[in-house]
Scaffold this active site. Structure first.
Site, PDB file in Angstrom:
ATOM      1  CE1 TYR A 183      51.650  44.592 -15.110  1.00 26.89           C
ATOM      2  CE2 TYR A 183      53.454  44.572 -13.556  1.00 26.89           C
ATOM      3  CZ  TYR A 183      52.180  44.940 -13.889  1.00 26.89           C
ATOM      4  OH  TYR A 183      51.450  45.658 -13.010  1.00 26.89           O
ATOM      5  CB  VAL A 234      54.130  50.380  -9.731  1.00 29.04           C
ATOM      6  CG1 VAL A 234      54.563  49.757 -11.044  1.00 29.04           C
ATOM      7  CG2 VAL A 234      52.905  51.250  -9.909  1.00 29.04           C
ATOM      8  CB  SER A 291      48.930  46.519 -11.819  1.00 28.15           C
ATOM      9  OG  SER A 291      49.232  47.496 -12.772  1.00 28.15           O
TER      10      SER A 291
HETATM   11  N1  GLN Z   1      48.856  53.141 -11.933  1.00 25.92           N
HETATM   12  C1  GLN Z   1      49.933  52.417 -12.523  1.00 25.92           C
HETATM   13  C2  GLN Z   1      50.095  52.845 -13.976  1.00 25.92           C
HETATM   14  O1  GLN Z   1      49.117  52.926 -14.617  1.00 25.92           O
HETATM   15  C3  GLN Z   1      49.696  50.938 -12.433  1.00 25.92           C
HETATM   16  C4  GLN Z   1      50.815  50.140 -13.054  1.00 25.92           C
HETATM   17  C5  GLN Z   1      51.287  48.985 -12.220  1.00 25.92           C
HETATM   18  O2  GLN Z   1      50.975  48.786 -11.055  1.00 25.92           O
HETATM   19  N2  GLN Z   1      52.132  48.201 -12.839  1.00 25.92           N
HETATM   20  O3  GLN Z   1      51.147  53.094 -14.464  1.00 25.92           O
END
Ligand code: GLN
Length: 305
Positions: free
Chosen positions: A241, A259, A61
């Protein structure tokens, strides 16, 4: 400074135990939870690092602020705001609309998945491959690293198992918020999340945002200061978030998590910070990474409030 960073890493290391590496993207489950690195890029050109700061991981993200930047460069503020909101959702990054009301663009922001998927559709380019290449080139330029590429194994893993993102994208399409072919947009989004970086790359991108659009090394203007302020403000309110409020109090700087275990910190006019520690809390933020940023912020008076 290097000593301070080493000290922070050793103090925060025990917090790794409180988190878990992401498993919903199977390829991410292979990450080594004990990897821990930090890289600090200062506005005067000096830089410091400690731990595994050149270890590679996927940007996930943390690509969202770059995606937002490119969408702003391509469409301007009004063009972007016509398709995506700027208010915090207070919901997880992959939340599906559970209300019985019609989904509107003002219900999500560029830092949650729904917003980022819509942003992919705003990029200029005759095909989605061209759009992705433009995004990758911007990441390379901001990070001052032409070697940055895609982790194909993570990309395949996301493409195969990104059920929630697929559901989200079709929901956006059903509500008329996505015009193009859903699979083409998703491919661009998944590839964007699978870009491989290290903490140093994140610190460089953060420093260019902190520098309000001037390249951290050459001072060349890469994008208007107005766009940096837009991105930094959204990072402050939505970058972590549904943990953004607490993060604002504890750390007090614009930041973005992913993530993959990365966090990018932006200290306006002063510093860009990159951290890697893949054990995450239940909100998808790096536990030891947040702790390390908190310590760095307290000891160096980085908080903007
Ligand atoms: N590729 C991850 C997803 O779409 C990115 C989410 C994240 O880093 N929070 O779920």
């Amino acid at each position: 400074m290097e000593e301070l960073l080493e000290q922070i890493l050793s103090e925060c290391r025990p917090f790794i135990q409180k988190g878990k590496v992401a498993t919903y993207i199977p390829e991410l489950a292979k990450q080594e939870p004990n990897d821990f690195g930090i890289y600090v890029q200062n506005s005067d050109g000096s830089h410091y690092c400690a731990g595994d700061c050149t270890k590679h991981f996927t940007i996930q993200s943390i690509v969202k602020p770059v995606l937002l930047l490119l969408a702003l460069m391509d469409n301007g503020v009004e063009g972007v705001c016509a398709h995506v909101g700027v208010e915090a959702t207070g919901k997880p990054f992959d939340a599906i609309n559970v209300s019985d009301k019609s989904l509107l663009s003002e219900h999500f922001n560029p830092m949650v998945n729904a917003g980022a998927i819509v942003l992919c559709s705003l990029l200029k380019g005759e095909s989605y491959d061209v759009r992705f290449e433009r995004l990758l080139n911007l990441v390379r330029q901001l990070a001052d690293n032409p070697e940055i590429g895609v982790d194909e194994a993570v990309f395949r893993s996301e493409q195969e198992c990104g059920y929630k993102n697929r559901a989200l994208a079709y929901l956006l399409k059903a509500h008329g918020l996505l015009q193009d072919d859903v699979e083409a947009v998703l491919r661009c989004y998944f590839r964007a999340c699978s870009i491989r970086v290290c903490s140093r790359d994140l610190a460089h991108i953060g420093m260019t945002l902190a520098n309000h659009g001037r390249h951290f090394k050459t001072d060349e203007r890469l994008f208007p200061a107005e766009y940096a302020r837009f991105v930094n403000a959204v990072l402050m309110t939505c970058g972590m978030y549904d943990g953004s409020g607490e993060f604002a109090i504890r750390v007090g700087i614009p930041a973005k998590s992913g993530v993959g275990g990365g966090i990018m910190g932006v200290v306006p006019t002063r510093m860009g910070i990159g951290i890697y520690s893949p054990a995450l809390d239940e909100k998808g933020n790096s536990v030891a990474g947040i702790r390390a940023l908190e310590q760095l912020s307290k000891r160096m008076y980085l908080g903007i409030f």
